[in-house]
Design a protein around this motif. Structure first.
Motif, short mmCIF file in Angstrom:
data_model
loop_
_atom_site.label_atom_id
_atom_site.label_comp_id
_atom_site.label_asym_id
_atom_site.label_seq_id
_atom_site.Cartn_x
_atom_site.Cartn_y
_atom_site.Cartn_z
N GLY A 1 -36.98 11.49 106.80
CA GLY A 1 -36.76 10.09 106.43
C GLY A 1 -37.51 9.68 105.17
O GLY A 1 -37.45 8.53 104.75
N VAL A 2 -38.19 10.62 104.53
CA VAL A 2 -38.95 10.33 103.31
C VAL A 2 -37.99 10.34 102.13
O VAL A 2 -37.17 11.23 101.99
N GLU A 3 -38.11 9.33 101.28
CA GLU A 3 -37.31 9.23 100.06
C GLU A 3 -38.20 9.57 98.87
O GLU A 3 -38.95 8.73 98.38
N PRO A 4 -38.15 10.80 98.39
CA PRO A 4 -38.97 11.16 97.23
C PRO A 4 -38.46 10.47 95.97
O PRO A 4 -37.29 10.08 95.90
N ILE B 1 -35.29 14.44 102.96
CA ILE B 1 -34.70 13.12 103.24
C ILE B 1 -34.11 13.08 104.64
O ILE B 1 -34.39 12.17 105.43
N ILE C 1 -34.81 19.02 98.79
CA ILE C 1 -34.88 17.56 98.69
C ILE C 1 -34.02 16.91 99.77
O ILE C 1 -34.47 15.98 100.46
N ASN C 2 -32.81 17.40 99.95
CA ASN C 2 -31.92 16.84 100.98
C ASN C 2 -32.51 17.03 102.37
O ASN C 2 -32.37 16.16 103.24
N CYS D 1 -39.11 15.85 91.18
CA CYS D 1 -39.20 15.29 92.53
C CYS D 1 -40.67 15.00 92.83
O CYS D 1 -41.51 15.89 92.69
#
Length: 114
Positions: A53-56, A49, A45-46, A68
């Protein structure tokens, strides 16, 4: 046991994943299965991001619950990068499952609508 479900679209793209439960391999604070699964999932996940630049959509809860969800409106280039990172997570989780099958179970489900 940690239950992990990977949700794929009809085309095979990972749309979301969930984790729940506890490995119960060892006492809290000494459980290498739990630590490994946590490191792999949160690391993925980190990485998504930081590198795309994607914010799940992320949801955490009791009992080791983590969900997620990847946004569906990504450019094909960004989607490809996100998918590579998530497929790396799946490979790592499968490796943990291979060695500690009594403590983690991976399931794959296909979503009806893409």
């Amino acid at each position: 046991m940690i239950q992990t479900t990977i949700y794929r679209t009809e085309s095979g793209r990972i749309q979301s994943f969930t984790l729940s439960g506890h490995a119960l391999f060892a006492n809290h604070g000494n459980d290498i299965v739990c630590a490994g699964v946590s490191a792999v999932s949160f690391g993925a996940i980190n990485s998504v991001i930081a590198l795309t630049g994607v914010e799940p959509g992320i949801e955490q809860g009791e009992g080791g619950f983590l969900r997620c969800v990847i946004p569906s409106n990504l450019s094909s280039d960004t989607q490809e990068k996100v998918q590579l990172l998530l497929e790396g997570m799946v490979v790592s989780l499968q490796t943990i499952e291979r060695d500690y099958a009594k403590h983690i179970k991976l399931t794959f489900k296909q979503l009806e609508v893409e």
